[in-house]
Design an enzyme around this catalytic site. Structure first.
Site, short mmCIF file in Angstrom:
data_model
loop_
_atom_site.label_atom_id
_atom_site.label_comp_id
_atom_site.label_asym_id
_atom_site.label_seq_id
_atom_site.Cartn_x
_atom_site.Cartn_y
_atom_site.Cartn_z
N ASP A 194 44.02 34.83 42.68
CA ASP A 194 43.13 36.55 43.13
C ASP A 194 42.29 36.88 41.47
OD1 ASP A 194 44.23 38.48 44.02
OD2 ASP A 194 44.91 39.15 42.30
N GLU B 131 39.01 34.03 44.53
CA GLU B 131 38.32 35.61 44.36
C GLU B 131 37.01 35.13 44.21
OE1 GLU B 131 40.34 39.21 46.25
OE2 GLU B 131 41.71 38.87 44.77
#
Ligand code: CA
Length: 654
Positions: A328, A357
């Site tokens: 993340d 990400e």
């Protein structure tokens, strides 16, 4: 990830202590530290904690239960130098619970491997590890062979009528679940946060609660609300393992969504309660930096935070046999740490897949050239990043749900369509340098970010933002009416681009059921009624399910779609001229990847009218046409002119 803002305040004293600790050279060898905070034996249990050397009083407390009650014992920990505090408690503590306390509030420590309800106290278990329960991990040698399915435990099973354990880890051990995944053909399940998080109260599971879980509490323990008994520390561990085992038996890899970039808040976090301010970054003004958009950002560049992340992923691999990690907000972590994680995982098994990400949710307190951003992927070999380039080219920008992308070609200006078209080409090539892709015309990446195509995650929707159905309804008028046949038609076109891309394909769970979240953009805490999959849709939208199933099978059966190497992509992938930018066409030529098929031609038409496209002359077998896929062939067509129906894909081979 969840978008909420938290504020926090630290007392001046601790602020000073924290600053001092950053200035003082650490005498601890972070490279060798293993974060074992509790060692059990029947005779005694030894506790140790990485905590500031100037802490005045460090305690360990032993409890009968995971919550409530007075301590059975309180023991003062001794400072042993090197910022380590230890205590030994005599007697057999099996089944007891413990906390540490340096004067900031009780905490199970940063690396508890078992906890009581709501993760407030560490648990002492005689059997800390199951040892060799292993099956071989599914053999997915090349990341290009992965087909990733992103799933939230509760979304997936809560509304399934025949689920025995709806909303739980165990749901994924049940025959209906395994057979659905196998039928669809995905070979990796990427699970939304499955470590212990804070936003669901595990003592209140008789009322419906929902959260995505981007608020980590204990990073190295499965979440209690997904177990059948969060009070029993062994239960969540065993059930998580049963889940992994069931998926592995089905040949499905398990990927965890890991959220090391921030904690729920600072004040109550286990990091802050054991070593104030060590684990968080601050700005030049001494404020907590907020690169996560959640009020804080951890400091992967601090030796012990880096070590923590490395030890944590290694623990999940060794103890739970995890096959991959999705980071993340990887753009909050420093490149060096990501590369060290890659190295540490390679030592265990190089097939463990790492992606993230490639952005942050705010400015980080590290220069951008040091961060794990998408643009820095060339410095992170064998780590992949989500391509928002392809995603937004297809569906439209993150910032405006009512704006369509290439999928609504007729609604775009000529210039917008040209950008979307070039971005689609970049995405289909796997975001590598390709002679026919002009990166100056791509929406976001102005140069290729991937050295190899498997450094790109190819997708059109994920848990963030609207799901595909909702986005199509919000942005393309013809899709707006309920049950409009245009919605499944365009959804199928979108996924055809994703699954014929040379990147690593990824889909949000439920897209195969044409799921809707009723237009909710950020459903991180929406009720089940918004987030749950509606399994009746499998019959209702049988055509969509069958199309995705066959599209995935097509990819799996044909190596041309997953060449895995930039050189091979440049050699075999050729974009074809199209009448305009509302059509994307390419050829995978000359037995690409030793495919059985000599040439494969894919034509994607986003216009609301049929188009005629010129292809190399010859006779071809149609395998995808008008929303139907059949590898055995749907008929034959001859070049050089072929017609592609409105808003659909045509796939041919010779
Ligand atoms: Ca929890």
């Amino acid at each position: 990830m969840k978008k909420t803002m938290k504020t926090m305040r630290a007392s001046r004293r601790w602020l000073m202590a924290g600053l001092l600790s950053l200035i003082l050279p650490s005498s601890l060898n972070a490279q060798e530290f293993d974060f074992t905070e509790m060692r059990y034996s029947p005779e005694q249990t030894t506790f140790s904690l990485f905590a500031p050397d100037d802490a005045s009083r460090v305690m360990v407390r032993i409890y009968k239960d995971g919550l409530g009650g007075k301590p059975l014992k309180s023991v003062r920990m001794q400072y042993t130098g090197k910022q380590l505090w230890t205590a030994t408690v005599k007697g057999d503590l099996n089944g007891r619970f413990y906390t540490f306390d340096i004067g900031r509030g009780e905490t199970p420590g940063v690396f508890a491997r078992a906890v009581g309800v709501n993760g407030k106290r560490g648990a002492i278990l005689k059997q800390q590890s199951d040892g060799q329960w292993d099956l071989e991990r599914p053999v997915i040698k090349n990341p290009a062979d992965l087909v990733i399915y992103e799933l939230h435990h509760r979304d997936f099973s809560i509304a399934r009528k025949d689920a025995r354990h709806p909303g739980k880890f165990l749901a994924l051990t049940e025959p209906w679940a395994i057979s659905h995944l196998k039928e669809l053909g995905v070979n990796a399940v990427h699970m939304l946060p499955s470590y212990d998080y804070g936003s669901v109260d595990e003592t209140q599971l008789d009322r419906p609660q929902y959260n995505w879980g981007y608020d980590p509490v204990n990073y190295n323990v499965p979440e209690g609300s997904y177990s059948t008994n969060p009070y029993d520390p062994q239960c969540r561990i065993s059930e998580f393992k049963q889940m992994v085992e069931a998926l592995h038996r089905a040949g499905i890899a398990v990927i965890l969504d890991v959220v090391y970039n921030h904690t729920y808040d600072i004040e109550h976090s286990n990091f802050q309660r054991t070593y104030p301010d060590y684990y968080y970054r601050k700005t030049k003004n001494g404020e907590y930096s907020n690169g996560s958009g959640c009020g804080n950002e951890t400091a992967s560049d601090q030796p012990m935070m880096r070590r923590f992340m490395i030890e944590s992923v290694k623990y999940w691999v060794r103890e739970y046999h995890i096959d991959g990690f999705r980071f993340d907000l990887m753009g909050c972590h420093d490149i060096g740490t990501m590369n060290e994680i890659r190295r540490a995982l390679d030592e265990i098994d190089p097939t463990i897949f790492v992606y993230g990400e490639g952005w942050s949710a705010g400015a980080c307190a590290l220069p951008t050239e040091r961060l794990g951003l998408k643009a820095n992927i060339p410095q992170m070999p064998r780590i992949a990043a989500f391509s928002d380039d392809l995603r937004d080219a297809l569906r439209g920008p993150f910032s405006d749900d009512t704006k369509c992308g290439w999928l609504g070609a007729d609604l775009l200006t000529k210039k917008e369509l040209a950008i979307a078209h070039e971005s689609m080409k970049a995405g289909i090539a796997g975001m590598i340098a390709h002679p026919q892709v002009d990166y100056t015309q791509v929406n976001y990446s102005k140069e290729p970010y991937a050295i190899e195509p498997v450094q790109m995650i190819s997708y059109v929707s994920c848990h963030d933002d609207m799901c595909l159905t909702d986005r199509l309804r919000a942005s393309i008028p013809g899709c707006a009416p309920q049950r409009s046949p245009l919605t499944p038609q365009i959804a199928m076109l979108a996924q055809t681009a994703v699954f014929t891309s040379q990147g690593v394909p990824f889909m949000l769970c439920g897209e195969e059921l044409l799921r809707t979240k009723q237009g909710v953009h950020n459903s991180f805490e929406s009720p089940d009624s918004i987030n749950q999959l509606c399994w009746e849709n499998k019959t209702l939208y049988q055509q969509v399910f069958n199309y995705y199933k066959r599209l995935i099978a097509l990819r799996k059966h044909h190596p041309a779609f997953r060449l895995g190497s930039a050189d091979l992509v440049r050699k075999h992938l050729e974009f074809l001229n199209t009448p305009d930018d509302g059509v994307v066409a390419f050829r995978l030529k000359n037995f690409a990847g030793r495919d059985d098929w000599r040439n494969i031609i894919v034509i994607l038409n986003a216009h609301a009218t049929p188009v005629e496209v010129t292809i190399p002359d010859g006779t071809y077998t149609e395998v995808c046409c008008d929303g139907v896929i059949d590898e055995q062939g749907l008929g034959t067509v001859s070049g050089p002119h072929v017609t592609v129906s409105a808003q659909s894909a045509l796939i041919l081979h010779d």
